[in-house]
Design a protein around this motif. Structure first.
Motif, short mmCIF file in Angstrom:
data_model
loop_
_atom_site.label_atom_id
_atom_site.label_comp_id
_atom_site.label_asym_id
_atom_site.label_seq_id
_atom_site.Cartn_x
_atom_site.Cartn_y
_atom_site.Cartn_z
N PRO A 248 109.94 -35.13 116.17
CA PRO A 248 109.67 -33.74 115.82
C PRO A 248 108.22 -33.37 116.15
O PRO A 248 107.32 -34.21 116.09
N ASP A 249 108.02 -32.14 116.51
CA ASP A 249 106.69 -31.63 116.80
C ASP A 249 106.32 -30.66 115.68
O ASP A 249 106.75 -29.50 115.68
N PRO A 250 105.55 -31.11 114.68
CA PRO A 250 105.27 -30.24 113.53
C PRO A 250 104.54 -28.95 113.89
O PRO A 250 104.77 -27.92 113.28
N MET A 251 103.69 -28.99 114.92
CA MET A 251 102.99 -27.75 115.29
C MET A 251 103.95 -26.75 115.93
O MET A 251 103.84 -25.55 115.67
N ARG A 252 104.88 -27.22 116.71
CA ARG A 252 105.87 -26.31 117.29
C ARG A 252 106.75 -25.74 116.19
O ARG A 252 107.06 -24.55 116.20
N ASP A 253 107.11 -26.59 115.21
CA ASP A 253 107.90 -26.11 114.08
C ASP A 253 107.12 -25.07 113.28
O ASP A 253 107.67 -24.06 112.85
N PHE A 254 105.83 -25.31 113.07
CA PHE A 254 104.99 -24.36 112.33
C PHE A 254 104.90 -23.03 113.08
O PHE A 254 105.02 -21.96 112.49
N ASP A 255 104.68 -23.10 114.39
CA ASP A 255 104.56 -21.88 115.19
C ASP A 255 105.85 -21.07 115.22
O ASP A 255 105.80 -19.85 115.43
N ALA A 256 106.98 -21.71 115.00
CA ALA A 256 108.26 -21.01 115.04
C ALA A 256 108.58 -20.31 113.71
O ALA A 256 109.55 -19.54 113.64
N LEU A 257 107.79 -20.56 112.67
CA LEU A 257 108.04 -19.93 111.38
C LEU A 257 107.69 -18.45 111.42
O LEU A 257 106.84 -18.02 112.21
N PRO B 198 105.78 -15.06 110.52
CA PRO B 198 104.36 -14.89 110.20
C PRO B 198 104.01 -14.91 108.71
O PRO B 198 103.03 -15.55 108.34
N PRO B 199 104.77 -14.25 107.82
CA PRO B 199 104.39 -14.32 106.40
C PRO B 199 104.46 -15.74 105.84
O PRO B 199 103.62 -16.14 105.03
N LEU B 200 105.42 -16.52 106.30
CA LEU B 200 105.54 -17.90 105.84
C LEU B 200 104.41 -18.76 106.40
O LEU B 200 103.82 -19.58 105.68
N ARG B 201 104.03 -18.54 107.65
CA ARG B 201 102.90 -19.27 108.23
C ARG B 201 101.61 -18.96 107.47
O ARG B 201 100.81 -19.85 107.18
N GLN B 202 101.42 -17.69 107.12
CA GLN B 202 100.22 -17.31 106.39
C GLN B 202 100.20 -17.97 105.02
O GLN B 202 99.16 -18.47 104.58
N TRP B 203 101.34 -18.00 104.34
CA TRP B 203 101.39 -18.63 103.03
C TRP B 203 101.10 -20.13 103.14
O TRP B 203 100.34 -20.68 102.34
N LEU B 204 101.68 -20.79 104.12
CA LEU B 204 101.45 -22.22 104.30
C LEU B 204 99.98 -22.53 104.61
O LEU B 204 99.46 -23.56 104.19
#
Length: 87
Positions: free
Chosen positions: A15-24, A26-32
């Protein structure tokens, strides 16, 4: 011994965690990005998916989950006198 180093089997996809993060979303990425605990994109997406587009409810659920985890873990790790125990 050389046979042990070579295989025709396919390896598991990593798994590529950065690719997974980028696919979230925007509001969820900001919260994380501001979360107090290190969430994996996979676990955050799992909670987010339960609310099917209701961002406010999903973020509130993530906040509750984080508070519950902190309330459980802080006294065990730093003791009951830690200021965060009253979270």
């Amino acid at each position: 011994m050389r046979r042990n180093l070579q295989t025709t089997l396919r390896g598991k996809p990593r798994p590529d965690p950065m690719r997974d993060f980028d696919a979230l979303p925007p509001p969820l990425r900001q919260w994380l990005a501001t979360a107090r605990l290190p969430w994996s994109p996979r676990s955050a997406r799992r909670i987010w998916a339960k609310y099917q587009g209701d961002a406010a409810a999903a973020l509130a659920s993530l906040e509750r989950a984080e508070r519950a985890t902190l309330a459980r873990d802080v006294p065990k790790i730093w003791g009951k006198a830690h200021p965060s125990v009253q979270i």
